[in-house]
Write an enzyme that holds these catalytic residues in place. Structure first.
Site, PDB file in Angstrom:
ATOM      1  N   PHE A   1       0.820  -1.216   0.000  1.00  0.00           N
ATOM      2  CA  PHE A   1       0.000   0.000   0.000  1.00  0.00           C
ATOM      3  C   PHE A   1       0.850   1.261   0.000  1.00  0.00           C
ATOM      4  O   PHE A   1       0.363   2.344  -0.348  1.00  0.00           O
ATOM      5  CB  PHE A   1      -0.958   0.003   1.201  1.00  0.00           C
ATOM      6  CG  PHE A   1      -0.336   0.433   2.496  1.00  0.00           C
ATOM      7  CD1 PHE A   1      -0.272   1.776   2.858  1.00  0.00           C
ATOM      8  CD2 PHE A   1       0.206  -0.494   3.376  1.00  0.00           C
ATOM      9  CE1 PHE A   1       0.311   2.177   4.057  1.00  0.00           C
ATOM     10  CE2 PHE A   1       0.788  -0.110   4.567  1.00  0.00           C
ATOM     11  CZ  PHE A   1       0.847   1.237   4.905  1.00  0.00           C
ATOM     12  N   LYS A   2       2.129   1.144   0.372  1.00  0.00           N
ATOM     13  CA  LYS A   2       3.012   2.312   0.430  1.00  0.00           C
ATOM     14  C   LYS A   2       3.071   3.043  -0.916  1.00  0.00           C
ATOM     15  O   LYS A   2       3.337   4.233  -0.967  1.00  0.00           O
ATOM     16  CB  LYS A   2       4.429   1.896   0.832  1.00  0.00           C
ATOM     17  CG  LYS A   2       4.562   1.078   2.121  1.00  0.00           C
ATOM     18  CD  LYS A   2       4.288   1.890   3.355  1.00  0.00           C
ATOM     19  CE  LYS A   2       4.840   1.288   4.645  1.00  0.00           C
ATOM     20  NZ  LYS A   2       4.259  -0.004   5.057  1.00  0.00           N
ATOM     21  N   ASP A   3       2.843   2.303  -2.023  1.00  0.00           N
ATOM     22  CA  ASP A   3       2.898   2.937  -3.341  1.00  0.00           C
ATOM     23  C   ASP A   3       1.850   4.033  -3.510  1.00  0.00           C
ATOM     24  O   ASP A   3       2.070   4.998  -4.243  1.00  0.00           O
ATOM     25  CB  ASP A   3       2.694   1.881  -4.442  1.00  0.00           C
ATOM     26  CG  ASP A   3       3.897   0.959  -4.605  1.00  0.00           C
ATOM     27  OD1 ASP A   3       5.038   1.435  -4.474  1.00  0.00           O
ATOM     28  OD2 ASP A   3       3.681  -0.237  -4.873  1.00  0.00           O
TER      29      ASP A   3
ATOM     30  N   MET B   1       3.533   7.039  -1.850  1.00  0.00           N
ATOM     31  CA  MET B   1       4.872   7.375  -2.320  1.00  0.00           C
ATOM     32  C   MET B   1       4.850   7.810  -3.780  1.00  0.00           C
ATOM     33  O   MET B   1       5.541   8.757  -4.164  1.00  0.00           O
ATOM     34  CB  MET B   1       5.771   6.166  -2.128  1.00  0.00           C
ATOM     35  CG  MET B   1       7.198   6.521  -1.868  1.00  0.00           C
ATOM     36  SD  MET B   1       7.473   7.424  -0.336  1.00  0.00           S
ATOM     37  CE  MET B   1       7.698   6.090   0.818  1.00  0.00           C
TER      38      MET B   1
END
Ligand SMILES: *Cc1c(COP(=O)(O)O)cnc(C)c1O
Length: 460
Positions: A109-111, A114
């Protein structure tokens, strides 16, 4: 929109400044002075993710970016996702849904955050002609997401600190195989908390901070939290918000993801409860049930992205629970240096009004990967399994539960194989990751060593 520090002693900033800064100069975290209400929530139903994102984000970015700039950044951020819905919602069981947040380039989910702040940084830096040095600490997934968002840019260096030997092999290779000259993967001795502590030391060293143009993209960066609000809104709307309440369960470490849900709630999305799911590193579960936030040892687990004792974004939740009393937060954070603090009765009540929590053992995590495979045919990652177990313990008839699927199972093949005997395949764009050469530098858990390494390696 004005942004203030949770510790009350840093300059008030606009969105662009708060995003470029990361950690406030007083050691605190930036928050919007007031949370805007989201108008016409029902009208978001059925819109493309990017269109909904613009409506949710615009009130927070103010005049830092023009409408065209923000729309362009959103479009470029999500065009590389491999699912047209970006954050599709699937069903696990009656009343229980899975929000798939792993269709971005690095499969976690960091994408979502970011990729977007990567685009916004580029616009801001092109405008100012500034060069910056990004230093990030990662428990596994933030690092690759940051590298993917900033690799190859001429005015940015990216240094990523990860705990040596404590991330999965896929996670490590995602950080060590990109061959761009501005990417620097650093394997540090210690746990994620040590990486995060060194990062905070660098930010609190104001001379160094100014010398290298230090910028932070950890989940302490308000821009990260902001981008994550969107999928809480879109998923709640697809299950009937604003006319129906929903619950969320979130596999939690640094509290950045779930805190975005809390902001969606403050904007007026009818979220009844946000459930914190932890693995055996359960400091947040203990804090939310007993009011005692006490650091223990980190015990490495099969859900390594949640192996943490110092949960940075919890400071934001505390700030809100203490009614914006920065003095109280400064005091708590001083006490934390000595090992922990007690949350006041009033603040604990405010936290418990919106957050519930649960803890899942290693065996239960493995068992849940197996159960979901048997019940639905689907393969979930160990972090998601922690979430699904806690969600099942918190199902309420009539209120749909959405559990966040935070990573793709192929990032954690050993844990998945131990549970179901299958090694999930990496998507084609990552299939060569085991063949590429790795570039990584070992670094001691020492501030001076880290500073000289950054000065020596930086190219921007
Ligand atoms: C980062 C991460 C988490 C924890 O998210 P926080 O925002 O740190 O609470 C959970 N699962 C996965 C797969 C992650 O990468």
């Amino acid at each position: 929109m004005r942004y203030v520090s949770t510790r009350g002693e840093a300059p008030v900033l606009n969105f662009e400044q708060a995003m470029l800064t990361g950690l406030a100069r007083d050691g605190g975290l930036y928050l919007p002075e007031t949370v805007p209400a989201l108008s016409d929530i029902g009208a978001l139903e059925g819109l493309p993710y990017e269109v909904a994102a613009f409506r949710v984000l615009k009130p927070f970015t103010g005049d830092s970016f023009s409408d065209e700039e923000l729309q362009g950044a959103i479009a470029r951020a999500y065009q590389g996702f491999r699912h047209v819905a970006r954050a599709p919602l699937t069903q696990l069981a009656p009343g229980h849904h899975l929000l798939e947040l792993f269709h971005g380039p690095t499969l976690a989910f960091k994408d979502f955050a970011m990729q977007l702040i990567g685009q916004l940084f580029q616009i801001a830096l092109a405008r100012s002609g500034q060069r910056i040095t990004i230093v990030g600490a990662t428990s596994g997934d933030t690092g690759s997401a940051a590298i993917e968002a900033f690799r190859g840019l001429s005015n940015v260096d990216v240094f990523i600190l990860f705990p040596h030997g404590r991330v999965s092999e896929v996670q490590r290779r995602q950080m060590t195989t990109p061959d761009d000259a501005n990417v620097h993967a650093l394997a540090m001795d210690g746990h994620f908390d040590d990486c995060q502590a060194r990062l905070k030391d660098l930010f609190n060293d104001h001379a160094f901070r100014d010398q290298v143009g230090l910028a932070g993209v950890n989940s302490i960066n308000w821009g990260r939290v902001l981008a994550q609000i969107v999928y809480y809104v879109t998923s709640a709307v697809s299950l009937g918000a604003p006319y129906r309440e929903v619950d969320f369960t979130v596999p939690t470490g640094n509290f950045g993801d779930i805190f975005a849900g809390s902001i969606a709630r403050a904007m007026g999305v009818p979220i009844r409860r946000l459930v914190v799911a932890t693995n055996q590193n359960d400091i947040l579960h203990r804090a939310l049930t007993t009011g005692e936030y006490r650091m223990g040892e980190v015990h490495p687990s099969i859900s390594p992205s949640m192996d943490i004792q110092v949960s940075s974004n919890f400071e934001r939740a505390l700030f809100m629970a203490y009614g914006g009393d920065a003095g109280a937060i400064r005091q708590l954070m001083d006490e934390l240096k000595a090992g922990g603090f007690s949350i006041s009765q009033g603040a604990l009540q405010a936290l418990q009004d919106q957050y519930a929590s649960g803890r899942v053992s290693e065996d239960e995590t493995t068992a849940m990967i197996r159960t979901i495979r048997e019940e639905t045919g689907q393969i979930i990652c160990p972090h998601t399994a922690v979430g699904v177990q806690v969600a099942r313990d918190h199902l309420e008839p009539g209120v749909p539960m959405i559990t966040l699927a935070t990573a793709h199972p192929a990032k954690f093949p050993d844990a998945v194989e131990a549970a179901i005997g299958i090694r999930p395949d990496l998507p084609p764009h990552m299939a060569d990751i085991f063949d590429l050469p790795e570039r990584v530098t070992r670094v001691e858990n020492d501030n001076d060593a880290l500073k000289s390494l950054i000065l020596e390696r930086r190219i921007a």
